[in-house]
Write an enzyme that holds these catalytic residues in place. Structure first.
Site, PDB file in Angstrom:
ATOM      1  N   HIS A 124      30.230 -24.763  62.144  1.00 46.09           N
ATOM      2  CA  HIS A 124      30.297 -26.203  61.887  1.00 46.09           C
ATOM      3  C   HIS A 124      29.506 -26.521  60.622  1.00 46.09           C
ATOM      4  O   HIS A 124      28.861 -25.635  60.043  1.00 46.09           O
ATOM      5  CB  HIS A 124      29.800 -27.017  63.088  1.00 46.09           C
ATOM      6  CG  HIS A 124      28.366 -26.824  63.440  1.00 46.09           C
ATOM      7  ND1 HIS A 124      27.858 -25.620  63.902  1.00 46.09           N
ATOM      8  CD2 HIS A 124      27.303 -27.671  63.420  1.00 46.09           C
ATOM      9  CE1 HIS A 124      26.558 -25.743  64.148  1.00 46.09           C
ATOM     10  NE2 HIS A 124      26.202 -26.979  63.853  1.00 46.09           N
ATOM     11  N   ASP A 172      21.907 -26.346  58.864  1.00 46.18           N
ATOM     12  CA  ASP A 172      21.244 -25.118  59.291  1.00 46.18           C
ATOM     13  C   ASP A 172      22.224 -24.004  59.648  1.00 46.18           C
ATOM     14  O   ASP A 172      21.808 -22.918  60.064  1.00 46.18           O
ATOM     15  CB  ASP A 172      20.287 -25.388  60.467  1.00 46.18           C
ATOM     16  CG  ASP A 172      20.955 -26.060  61.658  1.00 46.18           C
ATOM     17  OD1 ASP A 172      21.995 -26.712  61.467  1.00 46.18           O
ATOM     18  OD2 ASP A 172      20.435 -25.939  62.779  1.00 46.18           O
ATOM     19  N   HIS A 173      23.506 -24.258  59.427  1.00 45.30           N
ATOM     20  CA  HIS A 173      24.530 -23.242  59.677  1.00 45.30           C
ATOM     21  C   HIS A 173      25.376 -22.946  58.443  1.00 45.30           C
ATOM     22  O   HIS A 173      26.154 -21.993  58.452  1.00 45.30           O
ATOM     23  CB  HIS A 173      25.446 -23.669  60.825  1.00 45.30           C
ATOM     24  CG  HIS A 173      24.740 -23.786  62.138  1.00 45.30           C
ATOM     25  ND1 HIS A 173      24.806 -22.819  63.113  1.00 45.30           N
ATOM     26  CD2 HIS A 173      23.901 -24.743  62.622  1.00 45.30           C
ATOM     27  CE1 HIS A 173      24.051 -23.184  64.148  1.00 45.30           C
ATOM     28  NE2 HIS A 173      23.503 -24.350  63.864  1.00 45.30           N
ATOM     29  N   HIS A 203      29.931 -30.502  70.056  1.00 45.45           N
ATOM     30  CA  HIS A 203      28.670 -30.814  69.383  1.00 45.45           C
ATOM     31  C   HIS A 203      28.821 -32.178  68.714  1.00 45.45           C
ATOM     32  O   HIS A 203      29.808 -32.873  68.940  1.00 45.45           O
ATOM     33  CB  HIS A 203      28.348 -29.702  68.381  1.00 45.45           C
ATOM     34  CG  HIS A 203      26.975 -29.757  67.818  1.00 45.45           C
ATOM     35  ND1 HIS A 203      25.857 -30.029  68.576  1.00 45.45           N
ATOM     36  CD2 HIS A 203      26.517 -29.580  66.541  1.00 45.45           C
ATOM     37  CE1 HIS A 203      24.786 -30.004  67.804  1.00 45.45           C
ATOM     38  NE2 HIS A 203      25.163 -29.737  66.565  1.00 45.45           N
ATOM     39  N   HIS A 226      18.761 -20.248  68.609  1.00 46.02           N
ATOM     40  CA  HIS A 226      18.769 -21.636  68.138  1.00 46.02           C
ATOM     41  C   HIS A 226      17.635 -22.442  68.786  1.00 46.02           C
ATOM     42  O   HIS A 226      17.802 -23.576  69.200  1.00 46.02           O
ATOM     43  CB  HIS A 226      20.122 -22.298  68.413  1.00 46.02           C
ATOM     44  CG  HIS A 226      20.392 -23.478  67.519  1.00 46.02           C
ATOM     45  ND1 HIS A 226      20.157 -24.781  67.907  1.00 46.02           N
ATOM     46  CD2 HIS A 226      20.861 -23.551  66.257  1.00 46.02           C
ATOM     47  CE1 HIS A 226      20.498 -25.608  66.937  1.00 46.02           C
ATOM     48  NE2 HIS A 226      20.927 -24.879  65.914  1.00 46.02           N
TER      49      HIS A 226
END
Length: 306
Positions: free
Chosen positions: A60, A64-65, A140, A268
């Site tokens: 996504h 942070d990804h 999410h 995570h």
């Protein structure tokens, strides 16, 4: 199957806590899964060759990804990469990367391809002779999916004794391993099951990035060799899950238990916690084979027999 954790923490990067990124080595492939800030530094630290990465999977578009991706692509350009690179992710990943390359006047000498997903149903992203990669619909705050990596069944194992007893010529051994029956010179047909034994059980890896507790993914991931499932919170803060669309260690373990997975890998973690062993302890009350992702940790999975 080998999994290297490059980063496994939530939100902002810190000195010894990188955001999400993983390398999965499977059937000769080196897959990069998510790409938080500092990913290319972690790749160097773990001595992973950049040139071997030909497929990048982004779950996504939260920073942070994905915020390490443009830096990695820029480095590929500086290193004069010439091999094709495919990026899989939600709709918007192509625009996010191309606008940065355009404004920075960076041009790729290699073929940069994008495969965007828009449907919240499992989609086949990649298939070759040895494996498949499929999306896992998650829930999410933005459109998110995980990824299911599955080996295809390999060759069967020869029963040499049986082959010799039936007088099967060695020239046919390869076809026998591939599942073919054998017709002898006298016309007798020997069934493949008489000449072979079950081979290695195909391995599989499910990556479930940021998501609330989502029980309907269980049928898709049932029986996987290893499951990575986010565990941002401990049960004491479960009240935060609905608002943030995250899960607890206990909830991750419940998914693992229901899906009868081999190993659960937690990750995570919220920065509010100082002791990560609390996550493993909480998960193991539900699912015994629960492990912690830690930056730089390597998980290797052997070939269990059927």
């Amino acid at each position: 199957m080998k999994l290297t954790i490059l980063g496994c923490h939530s939100a902002t990067p810190r000195d010894n806590a990188r955001p999400t990124a993983q390398i999965l080595e499977m059937k000769g492939h080196l897959f990069l899964i998510d790409c938080g800030e500092g990913t290319q530094m972690a790749l160097r630290k773990n001595r992973i060759k950049f040139a071997r990465i030909k497929h990048i999977f982004i779950s996504h578009l939260h920073g942070d990804h994905v915020y390490g991706l443009i830096g990695l692509i820029s480095t590929f350009c500086l290193l004069s990469r010439d091999s094709e690179l495919t990026i899989y992710g939600p709709k918007g990943i192509k625009e996010l990367i191309l606008i940065q390359l355009k404004l920075a006047k960076v041009y790729t000498a290699f073929d940069l391809r994008f495969r965007e997903s828009v449907e919240n149903i499992p989609q086949l992203l990649l298939e070759d002779d040895s494996l498949t990669v499929t999306t896992i619909p998650l829930e999410h705050r933005v459109f998110t999916h995980g990824f299911l990596f599955q080996e295809k069944p390999g060759d069967r194992r020869l029963d040499i004794v049986a082959c010799e007893e039936y007088g099967v010529d060695q020239a046919y051994y390869r076809k026998v391993k591939q599942g073919h029956d054998v017709t002898l010179d006298n016309g007798e047909v020997i069934a493949n099951e008489e000449l072979t034994m079950d081979g290695d059980k195909p391995k599989s890896y499910a990556f479930c990035s940021d998501t609330v507790y989502k029980e309907d993914i269980v049928p898709q991931i049932t029986g996987v060799t290893a499951l990575y499932h986010e565990s941002t919170f401990l049960k004491a803060h479960e009240n935060l899950c609905d608002r943030t669309k995250h899960s607890t260690a206990e909830q991750a373990a419940t998914i693992a238990l229901k899906a009868k997975v081999g190993t659960l890998i937690l990750g995570h973690y919220s920065s509010r916690y100082g002791d990560y062993e609390l996550f493993r302890s909480e998960a193991r009350e539900v699912f015994e084979n629960s492990e912690l992702a830690m930056d730089g940790k390597v998980f290797e999975f052997s070939n269990p027999k059927l």
